[in-house]
Write an enzyme that holds these catalytic residues in place. Structure first.
Site, PDB file in Angstrom:
ATOM      1  N   SER A 132       1.710  -9.803  -1.258  1.00 22.95           N
ATOM      2  CA  SER A 132       1.294  -8.198  -1.076  1.00 22.95           C
ATOM      3  C   SER A 132       1.340  -7.814   0.310  1.00 22.95           C
ATOM      4  CB  SER A 132      -0.039  -8.004  -1.654  1.00 22.95           C
ATOM      5  OG  SER A 132      -1.024  -8.843  -0.989  1.00 22.95           O
ATOM      6  N   LYS A 146       0.719  -1.140  -0.079  1.00 26.32           N
ATOM      7  CA  LYS A 146       0.055  -0.111  -0.012  1.00 26.32           C
ATOM      8  C   LYS A 146       1.014   1.293   0.049  1.00 26.32           C
ATOM      9  CE  LYS A 146      -4.092  -1.767   0.224  1.00 26.32           C
ATOM     10  NZ  LYS A 146      -5.134  -1.541  -0.938  1.00 26.32           N
ATOM     11  N   GLU A 185      -9.992   5.954   2.941  1.00 29.14           N
ATOM     12  CA  GLU A 185     -10.863   4.771   3.361  1.00 29.14           C
ATOM     13  C   GLU A 185     -10.029   3.724   3.758  1.00 29.14           C
ATOM     14  OE1 GLU A 185     -10.174   5.266   0.300  1.00 29.14           O
ATOM     15  OE2 GLU A 185      -9.366   3.244  -0.279  1.00 29.14           O
TER      16      GLU A 185
END
Lengths: 279, 372
Positions: free
Chosen positions: B356, B67, B89
């Site tokens: 990830s 991220k 969010e």
């Protein structure tokens, strides 16, 4: 196959009629099927008897991103009672056959897409719907929908915001039919205590660009008679009141007849304010 | 529309600006920890008995997930645009944490919307965001998960649009977000392609990644799109089952729809109401998917499959015990499918799995499901 029933531009005709009497239009909103089908029908009649010039009915959607908590809650109530687009259009059909008031439908795009654009619009026209607002369909993406709405004689009502550029506003004005829906604040639907000076400024700016070719109605955050008279005095042709009415429904879930009484009374005073604006 | 246009213009301008690119590259290397290794999971490979399984170690990045690639890019963009208030969010909380980190580093103010159900599932990340100086707003509307957090962030944005930048965490939402977030995440695939060529001397047979909104997967797929011999697999959350409400697999179990300003595949009922989703991994718990994935699927370039909650838990255990690496439950979906795939390929072939994120955030949930 084009729909058979003629539209007669009932929305714009209503604005002309009101204008000749020196009045603004009161556009009163309820969420379709809220809190249940029977109460919704009774409440709609209360709006009409209270003097609403145009009735706007929302098709409830699971993810109403343009709406504040009041209308979100009403959508959830309606959906939990099994409200569907078809069912709501049928109810509008029942109302429009009894009352001459024009009807506008507000729907997010996905329920329309799920039914099929053509099928939805045909059904809406057959139910006596005169205009449609799709808050999450920007004018830039709406050619197909707009052409189908034209074919079915339903006015496509676009939204403009306080930060809409002049270039874009020109497009929106050019493509809107019925009226232009001016979002009078930065934000989502919901009652506010006061109207921002910015809202009145936006009304004056948009009215001067519209040059009388299309009526301009202001909505979002308009909840009290003083707000209504202020927007009409600033030149708006109509005022849209939604959350303030839906809140009445939500506050009287255990006393539906009190909801009707309150709705009628509130609409009467809001309507009165569209007249005060003219003198 | 105007804020989106403003964003698109700013992105087009700054993404080509050498000083912006240099600053971002510096942050990615020195703050986030790029490049990440491409690691041959030799024990797992032996265990499965088939193609070599390589892991792209995005779990080693600062914050523990991919991220941060996106949040640094967008936070830098926001700063150049002169917006100091950042909203975001978050589902699992990884994007919220990565936003809080990027904002703290760049001197911006972060506010994060998070479904109250997700806050319960991912308490650790709520604390992390708060410790990093971000304000966390619980979202009580709708299903109280990621989709509702996006609704609430969008509502905030239209209200405070003049001074606020909406830092969306995945390749979803209205244009330019899907393009912009893909660009910021495409560093994953760029590195992985170079690394596999260096380590194996040839391209892999397949690239596998999990798909919620789809940012880590599009990020690793992007550099391989034109390598037509490389199969691309996106793994959606199969949840409990493929029945309505029991999964988060819009590409496999949904149909075309419009949600959050994008046309894509959406889990919805027959009248177009968006359905609730279910997955053991909060980060995949979303009823829509990035529109570019919908395109890759219909164009036949990528395949989309599902792995169930149980499959993900099994893969979590395998990777933890065989390799000493705890994957995020999201990434465990990709590991699970890659194990299945590797078995049917030759030992000379290779597969890249995008790992990830790391699994620390999930230990509480996993402890409940895997009693020792």
């Amino acid at each position: 196959m084009p729909s058979t029933s003629p539209n007669d531009d009932r929305i714009e005709a209503k604005f002309r009629e009101l204008h000749s009497r020196g009045e603004g239009a009161l556009i009163a909103y309820l969420t379709g099927g809220d809190p249940d089908p029977k109460s919704f029908l009774a409440n709609s009649i209360a709006l009409i008897e209270g003097g609403a010039d145009i009735v706007e009915v929302g098709i409830p959607f699971s993810d109403p991103i343009a709406d504040g908590p009041v209308i979100q809650a009403s959508s959830m109530r309606a959906l939990s009672q099994g409200a569907t687009p078809t069912g709501i259009l049928d109810m509008i059909g029942g109302l429009s056959s009894q009352f001459p008031v024009p009807f506008v439908v507000l729907s997010y795009y996905n329920p329309i897409l799920a039914m099929g654009l053509d099928r939805f619009l045909k059904k809406a026209r057959e139910s006596g719907v005169d205009g449609i607002v799709v808050p999450d369909l920007p004018v830039e993406e709406s050619d197909e929908f707009r052409n189908l709405a034209l074919k079915h004689n339903i006015d496509n009502i676009y939204l403009a915001a306080p930060n809409t550029s002049r270039t874009r506003l020109r497009t929106v004005l050019d493509r809107s039919k019925g009226f232009l829906y001016l979002v009078s604040l930065y934000g989502v639907t919901g009652p506010r205590d006061s109207l921002s000076p910015q809202a009145l400024e936006a009304i004056r700016a948009v009215k001067s660009m519209a040059k009388g070719k299309i009526p301009v109605s202001a909505g979002f955050g308009i909840s009290q008679p003083e707000h209504v008279s202020a927007v009409i005095q600033s030149g708006a042709d109509g005022a849209i009141v939604g959350s303030a009415l839906v809140r009445i429904v939500g506050n009287h879930l255990d006393d539906p007849s009190e909801a009707e009484t309150q709705l009628k009374k509130t609409v009467q005073s809001l309507k009165e304010a569209t007249r005060l604006g003219s003198d | 529309m105007e804020p989106l246009r403003e964003l698109e213009d700013a992105y087009n301008k700054f993404s080509r600006d050498p000083s912006f690119k240099k600053e971002l590259a510096g942050l990615l290397d020195d703050f986030a920890g790029r490049p990440t290794p491409l690691y041959l999971a030799a024990n797992l490979t032996r265990h499965v008995g088939g193609a070599k399984i390589y892991l792209k170690r995005e779990d080693l990045l600062h914050g523990g997930a991919h991220k941060i690639n996106n949040t640094l890019g967008q936070a830098l963009l926001a700063k150049r645009m002169g917006k100091r208030r950042i909203i975001a969010e978050t589902g699992a909380g990884q994007h919220g944490v990565a936003t809080a980190m990027a904002c703290a580093a760049l001197g911006l103010h972060a506010e994060v919307y998070m479904g109250s159900e997700d806050m319960d599932r991912q308490k650790l990340n709520v604390y992390r965001m708060q410790m990093l100086g971000a304000k966390v707003h619980p979202v009580e509307s709708g299903s109280k998960t990621l989709k509702d957090a996006i609704n609430e962030a969008l509502r905030d944005w239209v209200t405070n649009v003049q001074d606020t930048y909406y830092l969306l965490g995945s390749v979803v939402g209205p244009h330019p977000y899907p393009t912009m977030v893909r660009d910021f995440q495409s560093v994953i695939g760029k590195e992985a392609r170079t690394q596999i060529l260096r380590q194996e001397g040839r391209l892999p047979k397949a690239v596998v990644a999990c798909v919620g909104g789809g940012s880590n997967s599009i990020g690793i797929f992007h550099s391989f799109l034109h390598d037509l011999d490389v199969d691309l697999y996106g793994v959606e959350a199969g949840g409990e089952s493929l029945s309505p409400g029991q999964n988060a697999a819009p590409l496999v179990a949904g149909r075309e729809g419009v949600l959050h300003g994008m046309m894509t595949y959406v889990l919805q009922d027959e009248v177009g109401q968006v359905q609730t989703t279910r997955s053991i991994s909060a980060g995949l718990d979303y009823p829509g998917v990035g529109p570019e994935h919908a395109f890759l699927m219909t164009a036949g370039r990528a395949k989309y499959v599902t792995v169930s909650d149980e499959g993900a838990l099994d893969a979590f255990r395998s990777l933890s015990q065989l390799e000493g690496i705890m994957p995020a439950l999201e990434s465990a979906h990709a590991i699970s499918y890659a194990m299945k795939l590797a078995k049917n390929l030759g030992t000379m072939d290779s597969i890249i799995v995008n790992l990830s994120g790391r699994g620390d955030k999930d230990v509480e949930i996993i402890a409940k499901h895997l009693p020792q």
